[in-house]
Design a protein around this motif. Structure first.
Motif, PDB file in Angstrom:
ATOM      1  N   GLY A   1       6.506   5.986   2.555  1.00 41.09           N
ATOM      2  CA  GLY A   1       5.176   6.276   3.038  1.00 41.09           C
ATOM      3  C   GLY A   1       4.193   6.750   1.976  1.00 41.09           C
ATOM      4  O   GLY A   1       3.002   6.893   2.243  1.00 41.09           O
ATOM      5  N   LYS A   2       4.664   7.001   0.769  1.00 40.83           N
ATOM      6  CA  LYS A   2       3.775   7.471  -0.305  1.00 40.83           C
ATOM      7  C   LYS A   2       2.949   6.304  -0.845  1.00 40.83           C
ATOM      8  O   LYS A   2       3.374   5.149  -0.821  1.00 40.83           O
ATOM      9  CB  LYS A   2       4.577   8.093  -1.453  1.00 40.83           C
ATOM     10  CG  LYS A   2       5.370   9.324  -1.060  1.00 40.83           C
ATOM     11  CD  LYS A   2       4.481  10.477  -0.747  1.00 40.83           C
ATOM     12  CE  LYS A   2       5.300  11.716  -0.476  1.00 40.83           C
ATOM     13  NZ  LYS A   2       4.792  12.546   0.576  1.00 40.83           N
ATOM     14  N   LYS A   3       1.762   6.636  -1.360  1.00 38.46           N
ATOM     15  CA  LYS A   3       0.864   5.650  -1.956  1.00 38.46           C
ATOM     16  C   LYS A   3       0.789   5.879  -3.460  1.00 38.46           C
ATOM     17  O   LYS A   3       1.202   6.930  -3.955  1.00 38.46           O
ATOM     18  CB  LYS A   3      -0.532   5.779  -1.350  1.00 38.46           C
ATOM     19  CG  LYS A   3      -0.588   5.462   0.132  1.00 38.46           C
ATOM     20  CD  LYS A   3      -1.985   5.634   0.677  1.00 38.46           C
ATOM     21  CE  LYS A   3      -1.988   5.309   2.164  1.00 38.46           C
ATOM     22  NZ  LYS A   3      -3.319   5.411   2.747  1.00 38.46           N
TER      23      LYS A   3
ATOM     24  N   GLU B   1       0.814  -1.218   0.000  1.00 37.27           N
ATOM     25  CA  GLU B   1       0.000   0.000   0.000  1.00 37.27           C
ATOM     26  C   GLU B   1       0.846   1.265   0.000  1.00 37.27           C
ATOM     27  O   GLU B   1       0.446   2.275  -0.577  1.00 37.27           O
ATOM     28  CB  GLU B   1      -0.952   0.009   1.203  1.00 37.27           C
ATOM     29  CG  GLU B   1      -2.072  -1.001   1.065  1.00 37.27           C
ATOM     30  CD  GLU B   1      -3.056  -0.920   2.215  1.00 37.27           C
ATOM     31  OE1 GLU B   1      -3.200   0.169   2.799  1.00 37.27           O
ATOM     32  OE2 GLU B   1      -3.668  -1.957   2.512  1.00 37.27           O
ATOM     33  N   THR B   2       1.985   1.213   0.685  1.00 31.25           N
ATOM     34  CA  THR B   2       2.864   2.381   0.743  1.00 31.25           C
ATOM     35  C   THR B   2       4.281   1.977   0.386  1.00 31.25           C
ATOM     36  O   THR B   2       4.662   0.812   0.491  1.00 31.25           O
ATOM     37  CB  THR B   2       2.877   3.024   2.155  1.00 31.25           C
ATOM     38  OG1 THR B   2       3.379   2.062   3.090  1.00 31.25           O
ATOM     39  CG2 THR B   2       1.503   3.507   2.569  1.00 31.25           C
TER      40      THR B   2
END
Length: 154
Positions: free
Chosen positions: A129-131, A81-82
Protein backbone atom coordinates in the motif's frame (compact mmCIF):
# COMPACT_ATOMS: atom_id res chain seq x y z
CA UNK A 1 -6.06 -19.23 -2.70
CA UNK A 2 -2.50 -18.34 -3.65
CA UNK A 3 -1.79 -15.48 -6.03
CA UNK A 4 1.11 -16.07 -8.39
CA UNK A 5 2.59 -15.09 -11.69
CA UNK A 6 2.04 -17.09 -14.86
CA UNK A 7 5.76 -17.95 -14.71
CA UNK A 8 5.43 -19.31 -11.16
CA UNK A 9 2.32 -21.30 -12.09
CA UNK A 10 4.02 -22.82 -15.14
CA UNK A 11 7.00 -23.79 -12.98
CA UNK A 12 4.73 -25.67 -10.55
CA UNK A 13 2.97 -27.47 -13.41
CA UNK A 14 6.33 -28.44 -14.92
CA UNK A 15 7.59 -29.78 -11.59
CA UNK A 16 4.40 -31.81 -11.10
CA UNK A 17 4.71 -33.30 -14.58
CA UNK A 18 8.35 -34.26 -13.89
CA UNK A 19 7.49 -35.90 -10.55
CA UNK A 20 4.61 -37.87 -12.05
CA UNK A 21 6.35 -38.99 -15.25
CA UNK A 22 9.96 -39.48 -14.09
CA UNK A 23 10.23 -39.76 -10.31
CA UNK A 24 7.07 -41.82 -9.68
CA UNK A 25 8.15 -44.64 -12.06
CA UNK A 26 11.63 -44.60 -10.46
CA UNK A 27 10.08 -45.02 -7.01
CA UNK A 28 7.90 -47.91 -8.21
CA UNK A 29 10.89 -49.59 -9.81
CA UNK A 30 12.90 -49.25 -6.58
CA UNK A 31 10.10 -50.90 -4.61
CA UNK A 32 9.80 -53.73 -7.14
CA UNK A 33 13.57 -54.30 -7.08
CA UNK A 34 13.64 -54.35 -3.28
CA UNK A 35 10.63 -56.72 -3.18
CA UNK A 36 12.47 -59.14 -5.46
CA UNK A 37 15.28 -59.45 -2.91
CA UNK A 38 13.28 -61.67 -0.60
CA UNK A 39 11.68 -61.52 2.85
CA UNK A 40 9.98 -58.16 3.23
CA UNK A 41 9.97 -58.30 7.05
CA UNK A 42 13.77 -57.99 7.16
CA UNK A 43 14.26 -55.94 4.00
CA UNK A 44 15.34 -52.41 4.93
CA UNK A 45 15.73 -51.52 1.25
CA UNK A 46 12.02 -52.20 0.74
CA UNK A 47 11.09 -50.08 3.77
CA UNK A 48 13.27 -47.22 2.54
CA UNK A 49 11.81 -47.42 -0.97
CA UNK A 50 8.24 -47.39 0.40
CA UNK A 51 9.05 -44.40 2.60
CA UNK A 52 10.59 -42.53 -0.35
CA UNK A 53 7.50 -43.28 -2.40
CA UNK A 54 5.27 -41.93 0.38
CA UNK A 55 7.27 -38.70 0.53
CA UNK A 56 7.08 -38.35 -3.25
CA UNK A 57 3.30 -38.86 -3.26
CA UNK A 58 2.95 -36.27 -0.50
CA UNK A 59 4.96 -33.77 -2.57
CA UNK A 60 2.84 -34.53 -5.65
CA UNK A 61 -0.37 -33.99 -3.68
CA UNK A 62 0.94 -30.70 -2.24
CA UNK A 63 1.81 -29.47 -5.74
CA UNK A 64 -1.65 -30.44 -7.02
CA UNK A 65 -3.26 -28.52 -4.18
CA UNK A 66 -1.10 -25.46 -4.87
CA UNK A 67 -1.93 -25.58 -8.58
CA UNK A 68 -5.66 -25.97 -7.91
CA UNK A 69 -5.63 -23.06 -5.44
CA UNK A 70 -3.55 -20.79 -7.66
CA UNK A 71 -4.93 -17.55 -9.01
CA UNK A 72 -2.76 -16.15 -11.78
CA UNK A 73 -2.30 -12.40 -11.60
CA UNK A 74 -2.40 -10.39 -14.82
CA UNK A 75 0.02 -7.54 -14.16
CA UNK A 76 -1.16 -5.66 -17.26
CA UNK A 77 -4.35 -4.78 -15.36
CA UNK A 78 -2.52 -3.58 -12.25
CA UNK A 79 -1.28 -0.14 -11.26
CA UNK A 80 2.22 0.82 -10.16
CA UNK A 81 0.95 3.55 -7.87
CA UNK A 82 1.21 1.46 -4.71
CA UNK A 83 3.21 -1.55 -3.59
CA UNK A 84 1.25 -4.78 -4.05
CA UNK A 85 1.84 -8.40 -4.95
CA UNK A 86 3.84 -8.84 -8.18
CA UNK A 87 5.35 -5.34 -8.01
CA UNK A 88 9.08 -4.74 -8.15
CA UNK A 89 10.05 -2.27 -5.44
CA UNK A 90 13.28 -0.32 -5.23
CA UNK A 91 13.99 0.62 -1.62
CA UNK A 92 16.49 2.56 0.42
CA UNK A 93 17.32 1.86 4.05
CA UNK A 94 16.93 5.31 5.60
CA UNK A 95 19.56 4.67 8.30
CA UNK A 96 22.32 3.08 6.19
CA UNK A 97 21.52 4.44 2.73
CA UNK A 98 21.75 0.91 1.32
CA UNK A 99 19.52 0.32 -1.70
CA UNK A 100 17.80 -2.93 -2.57
CA UNK A 101 15.21 -4.16 -5.03
CA UNK A 102 12.61 -6.84 -4.31
CA UNK A 103 9.72 -8.31 -6.24
CA UNK A 104 6.82 -9.23 -3.97
CA UNK A 105 5.51 -12.67 -4.89
CA UNK A 106 3.50 -15.55 -3.46
CA UNK A 107 5.14 -17.78 -0.90
CA UNK A 108 5.64 -20.59 -3.43
CA UNK A 109 7.60 -18.27 -5.75
CA UNK A 110 9.81 -16.66 -3.10
CA UNK A 111 13.54 -16.83 -3.81
CA UNK A 112 15.69 -14.30 -1.98
CA UNK A 113 18.70 -14.89 -4.24
CA UNK A 114 16.55 -13.86 -7.20
CA UNK A 115 15.25 -10.83 -5.29
CA UNK A 116 11.77 -12.32 -4.83
CA UNK A 117 10.29 -12.06 -1.35
CA UNK A 118 7.08 -13.64 -0.11
CA UNK A 119 4.10 -11.40 0.45
CA UNK A 120 3.92 -12.99 3.91
CA UNK A 121 7.30 -11.63 5.06
CA UNK A 122 7.38 -8.70 7.49
CA UNK A 123 9.13 -6.53 4.88
CA UNK A 124 6.48 -7.16 2.21
CA UNK A 125 3.65 -6.71 4.72
CA UNK A 126 5.12 -3.38 5.82
CA UNK A 127 5.45 -2.16 2.23
CA UNK A 128 1.97 -3.06 0.97
CA UNK A 129 0.00 0.00 0.00
CA UNK A 130 2.98 2.38 0.17
CA UNK A 131 3.63 4.89 -2.62
CA UNK A 132 6.88 6.24 -4.06
CA UNK A 133 8.49 8.57 -1.53
CA UNK A 134 6.77 7.05 1.49
CA UNK A 135 8.75 5.53 4.33
CA UNK A 136 7.69 2.23 5.89
CA UNK A 137 8.58 1.36 9.50
CA UNK A 138 9.08 -2.38 9.41
CA UNK A 139 9.48 -4.60 12.45
CA UNK A 140 11.98 -7.38 11.87
CA UNK A 141 13.55 -9.76 14.42
CA UNK A 142 16.56 -7.42 14.85
CA UNK A 143 14.34 -4.39 15.59
CA UNK A 144 12.67 -1.80 13.38
CA UNK A 145 14.00 -0.58 10.06
CA UNK A 146 12.83 2.31 7.92
CA UNK A 147 12.65 1.68 4.19
CA UNK A 148 11.89 4.43 1.71
CA UNK A 149 10.10 3.43 -1.50
CA UNK A 150 12.14 4.82 -4.41
CA UNK A 151 10.39 3.17 -7.35
CA UNK A 152 7.54 0.74 -8.10
CA UNK A 153 7.36 -1.22 -11.37
CA UNK A 154 6.47 -4.61 -12.84
Amino acid sequence: MAYMSKEGYDKLVEELKYLETVERPKASAAIAEARDKGDLSENSEYDAAKEAQGMLEMKINNLKEAINAAKIIDTSKMSCETVQIMTKVQLKNVKTGQQMTYTIVSQSEANLRAGKISIQTPIAQGLLGKKVGEIADIKIPQGTIQLEVLNISF
